[in-house]
Design a protein around this motif. Structure first.
Motif, PDB file in Angstrom:
ATOM      1  N   GLU A  38      -2.846 -10.261   5.488  1.00 45.87           N
ATOM      2  CA  GLU A  38      -3.524 -10.647   4.131  1.00 45.87           C
ATOM      3  C   GLU A  38      -3.514  -9.339   3.032  1.00 45.87           C
ATOM      4  O   GLU A  38      -2.828  -8.156   2.468  1.00 45.87           O
ATOM      5  CB  GLU A  38      -4.479 -11.840   3.724  1.00 45.87           C
ATOM      6  N   HIS A  39      -4.393  -8.283   4.439  1.00 49.11           N
ATOM      7  CA  HIS A  39      -4.856  -7.342   3.747  1.00 49.11           C
ATOM      8  C   HIS A  39      -3.295  -5.748   3.481  1.00 49.11           C
ATOM      9  O   HIS A  39      -3.034  -5.978   2.914  1.00 49.11           O
ATOM     10  CB  HIS A  39      -5.409  -6.709   4.557  1.00 49.11           C
ATOM     11  N   GLU A  43      -2.349  -7.785   0.243  1.00 49.63           N
ATOM     12  CA  GLU A  43      -2.833  -7.088  -0.573  1.00 49.63           C
ATOM     13  C   GLU A  43      -2.212  -6.065  -1.209  1.00 49.63           C
ATOM     14  O   GLU A  43      -2.802  -5.077  -2.191  1.00 49.63           O
ATOM     15  CB  GLU A  43      -3.769  -6.554  -0.117  1.00 49.63           C
ATOM     16  N   ASP A  45      -0.182  -3.680  -4.206  1.00 51.35           N
ATOM     17  CA  ASP A  45      -0.160  -4.073  -5.357  1.00 51.35           C
ATOM     18  C   ASP A  45       0.985  -2.804  -5.750  1.00 51.35           C
ATOM     19  O   ASP A  45       1.246  -2.652  -7.084  1.00 51.35           O
ATOM     20  CB  ASP A  45      -1.843  -3.571  -6.011  1.00 51.35           C
ATOM     21  N   HIS A  49      -2.532   0.539  -3.334  1.00 48.82           N
ATOM     22  CA  HIS A  49      -2.735   0.018  -1.755  1.00 48.82           C
ATOM     23  C   HIS A  49      -0.400   0.233  -1.722  1.00 48.82           C
ATOM     24  O   HIS A  49       0.084  -0.894  -2.490  1.00 48.82           O
ATOM     25  CB  HIS A  49      -3.197  -1.396  -1.563  1.00 48.82           C
TER      26      HIS A  49
END
Length: 163
Positions: A38-39, A43, A45, A49
């Motif tokens: 998930e990270h 995440e 974007d 990130h």
């Protein structure tokens, strides 16, 4: 890196040697968990990130990911970001990390002027790679680790102060 790349990243990670996995996370991480994916994927974007994948296209026009690089802005220090690069074992030492980092620095989060990260003190390849990004200040840390701060050159797309 897109949300649909979760399973591809998981599968590619499974093919890394234990040493490559350890060097990536500075700890033994045998498998990427759903929370890690998930990270590392969801995440991303493109603002705070940024993650890039280098894909090699074979003679049959099939793409195989051979490396990923990411830069994540620190929330508590918006001009600083962590950086990480992972290259599959068969492609290490062939310029993949250098190519990924060069593009990552060009596409880094707006306003990021330096990288702050931790690497294993004996990871000469990572230290050399970071030194090529700009002025590097390594600080020995505990457990065979080195904290590294690299001042990056301002990208052409950002206006320099006073100009």
């Amino acid at each position: 890196m897109r949300p649909g790349d979760r399973e591809l990243l998981r599968e590619t990670y499974e093919h890394l040697s234990p040493e490559s996995r350890r060097r990536r996370f500075l700890a033994a991480v045998p498998h990427l968990t759903d929370a890690m994916l998930e990270h590392l994927v969801d995440e991303v974007d493109g603002i705070d990130h940024v993650a890039l994948v280098l894909v090699v296209i074979d003679d049959d026009h099939v793409g195989t990911p051979v490396g990923v690089a990411r830069m994540i802005r620190y929330e508590h220090e918006p001009t600083a970001a962590d950086v990480a690069v992972t290259v599959v074992d068969e492609w290490q030492g062939r310029g993949v990390a250098t190519a990924l980092l060069a593009e990552l620095v060009r596409e880094r989060p707006r306003g990021v002027t330096h990288v702050v990260t931790t690497v294993e003190a004996d990871n000469e390849a990572s230290l050399a790679m970071l030194a090529r990004l700009g002025t590097m200040a390594p600080t020995p840390f505990e457990d065979n680790r080195t904290d590294v701060r690299v001042e990056l050159a301002l990208p052409d797309r950002e206006e320099r102060p006073g100009t």
